[in-house]
Design a protein around this motif. Structure first.
Motif, short mmCIF file in Angstrom:
data_model
loop_
_atom_site.label_atom_id
_atom_site.label_comp_id
_atom_site.label_asym_id
_atom_site.label_seq_id
_atom_site.Cartn_x
_atom_site.Cartn_y
_atom_site.Cartn_z
N LEU A 211 25.05 -22.97 64.71
CA LEU A 211 25.25 -21.53 64.66
C LEU A 211 26.58 -21.14 65.32
O LEU A 211 26.85 -21.52 66.45
CB LEU A 211 24.10 -20.80 65.36
CG LEU A 211 24.19 -19.28 65.38
CD1 LEU A 211 24.09 -18.72 63.97
CD2 LEU A 211 23.11 -18.70 66.27
N GLY A 212 27.40 -20.41 64.60
CA GLY A 212 28.66 -19.90 65.15
C GLY A 212 29.84 -20.84 65.07
O GLY A 212 30.90 -20.56 65.60
N PHE A 213 29.68 -21.99 64.39
CA PHE A 213 30.75 -22.97 64.28
C PHE A 213 31.04 -23.30 62.82
O PHE A 213 30.15 -23.27 61.98
CB PHE A 213 30.41 -24.27 65.02
CG PHE A 213 30.47 -24.13 66.51
CD1 PHE A 213 31.60 -24.50 67.21
CD2 PHE A 213 29.39 -23.63 67.21
CE1 PHE A 213 31.67 -24.38 68.58
CE2 PHE A 213 29.44 -23.50 68.59
CZ PHE A 213 30.58 -23.87 69.28
N VAL A 214 32.29 -23.65 62.53
CA VAL A 214 32.70 -24.13 61.21
C VAL A 214 32.91 -25.63 61.35
O VAL A 214 33.60 -26.09 62.26
CB VAL A 214 33.99 -23.43 60.74
CG1 VAL A 214 34.51 -24.06 59.47
CG2 VAL A 214 33.75 -21.94 60.56
N GLU A 215 32.30 -26.40 60.46
CA GLU A 215 32.39 -27.86 60.48
C GLU A 215 33.54 -28.29 59.57
O GLU A 215 33.59 -27.91 58.41
CB GLU A 215 31.08 -28.45 59.98
CG GLU A 215 31.06 -29.96 59.95
CD GLU A 215 29.73 -30.46 59.41
OE1 GLU A 215 29.74 -31.01 58.30
OE2 GLU A 215 28.70 -30.32 60.10
N ILE A 216 34.45 -29.07 60.14
CA ILE A 216 35.61 -29.57 59.38
C ILE A 216 35.54 -31.09 59.39
O ILE A 216 35.52 -31.70 60.45
CB ILE A 216 36.93 -29.08 60.02
CG1 ILE A 216 36.93 -27.54 60.12
CG2 ILE A 216 38.13 -29.58 59.22
CD1 ILE A 216 38.03 -26.99 60.99
N GLU A 217 35.50 -31.69 58.19
CA GLU A 217 35.37 -33.14 58.06
C GLU A 217 36.51 -33.72 57.23
O GLU A 217 37.14 -33.02 56.45
CB GLU A 217 34.07 -33.50 57.34
CG GLU A 217 32.83 -33.29 58.13
CD GLU A 217 31.62 -33.82 57.38
OE1 GLU A 217 31.26 -34.99 57.61
OE2 GLU A 217 31.07 -33.07 56.57
N GLU A 218 36.69 -35.02 57.39
CA GLU A 218 37.69 -35.78 56.63
C GLU A 218 39.08 -35.16 56.74
O GLU A 218 39.70 -34.79 55.75
CB GLU A 218 37.27 -35.90 55.16
CG GLU A 218 35.96 -36.64 54.96
CD GLU A 218 35.61 -36.77 53.49
OE1 GLU A 218 36.47 -37.28 52.73
OE2 GLU A 218 34.51 -36.37 53.13
N THR B 144 34.96 -32.20 63.23
CA THR B 144 35.19 -31.31 64.36
C THR B 144 34.51 -29.97 64.07
O THR B 144 34.40 -29.57 62.91
CB THR B 144 36.69 -31.14 64.66
OG1 THR B 144 36.85 -30.41 65.87
CG2 THR B 144 37.43 -30.45 63.55
N TYR B 145 34.04 -29.35 65.13
CA TYR B 145 33.40 -28.04 65.01
C TYR B 145 34.28 -27.03 65.72
O TYR B 145 34.56 -27.17 66.90
CB TYR B 145 32.01 -28.06 65.64
CG TYR B 145 31.04 -28.96 64.91
CD1 TYR B 145 30.25 -28.47 63.88
CD2 TYR B 145 30.93 -30.30 65.25
CE1 TYR B 145 29.37 -29.30 63.21
CE2 TYR B 145 30.04 -31.13 64.59
CZ TYR B 145 29.27 -30.62 63.57
OH TYR B 145 28.40 -31.44 62.90
N VAL B 146 34.72 -26.01 64.99
CA VAL B 146 35.59 -24.97 65.54
C VAL B 146 34.77 -23.68 65.60
O VAL B 146 34.10 -23.33 64.63
CB VAL B 146 36.83 -24.79 64.63
CG1 VAL B 146 37.70 -23.65 65.13
CG2 VAL B 146 37.63 -26.09 64.55
N PRO B 147 34.81 -22.99 66.75
CA PRO B 147 34.07 -21.73 66.84
C PRO B 147 34.52 -20.77 65.73
O PRO B 147 35.72 -20.65 65.44
CB PRO B 147 34.46 -21.18 68.21
CG PRO B 147 34.93 -22.36 68.99
CD PRO B 147 35.53 -23.30 67.98
N MET B 148 33.55 -20.12 65.10
CA MET B 148 33.83 -19.24 63.97
C MET B 148 34.85 -18.16 64.32
O MET B 148 35.71 -17.83 63.51
CB MET B 148 32.53 -18.60 63.50
CG MET B 148 32.59 -18.04 62.12
SD MET B 148 30.98 -17.49 61.53
CE MET B 148 30.12 -19.03 61.34
N HIS B 149 34.79 -17.64 65.54
CA HIS B 149 35.72 -16.57 65.92
C HIS B 149 37.15 -17.08 66.11
O HIS B 149 38.08 -16.28 66.16
CB HIS B 149 35.24 -15.86 67.19
CG HIS B 149 35.25 -16.73 68.40
ND1 HIS B 149 34.19 -17.54 68.73
CD2 HIS B 149 36.20 -16.93 69.34
CE1 HIS B 149 34.49 -18.21 69.83
NE2 HIS B 149 35.70 -17.86 70.21
N ALA B 150 37.35 -18.41 66.18
CA ALA B 150 38.69 -18.97 66.32
C ALA B 150 39.37 -19.21 64.97
O ALA B 150 40.57 -19.42 64.91
CB ALA B 150 38.63 -20.28 67.11
#
Length: 111
Positions: free
Chosen positions: A32-39, A67-73
């Motif tokens: 919740l609240g994070f965007v998952e970035i892969e590869e 990596t998981y980046v907070p959605m607000h970032a």
């Protein structure tokens, strides 16, 4: 365009810097609240000149599966036709302002 060929440019803020990275997969993940970035992709195209800034980014993310980046970032996510140059720049003096956001988790709400 096949799914394996998709490339995303992700721009986000972290510790006073603006990161621009390229990845093959971006999703809301399961956190919740994070965007998952892969590869993450770095300089996989053939090139003769090595960019020290991109190499620094490559070493910062070495060994990172996702990596998981907070959605607000997150500033922006674009699906692009081809990979560009990953980079980090200072956000001071720039025109990027974080989007104000209030997150409500389980058991929390507006009373």
């Amino acid at each position: 365009m096949a799914s394996a060929e998709r490339i995303f440019r992700v721009i986000f803020q972290s510790q006073g810097k603006i990161y621009e990275i390229y990845a093959r997969s971006v999703s809301d993940g399961g956190m919740l609240g994070f965007v998952e970035i892969e590869e993450l992709t770095f300089g996989e195209r053939t090139q003769m000149v090595v960019d020290p800034a991109e190499e620094k980014l490559k070493s910062e993310f070495a060994g990172v599966k996702r990596t998981y980046v907070p959605m607000h970032a997150i500033v922006r996510v674009d699906e692009v036709e081809k990979e560009g140059q990953a980079k980090v720049s200072d956000s001071e003096g720039g025109n990027v302002t974080p989007f104000p956001m209030h997150m409500y988790g389980p058991g929390k709400g507006s009373d």
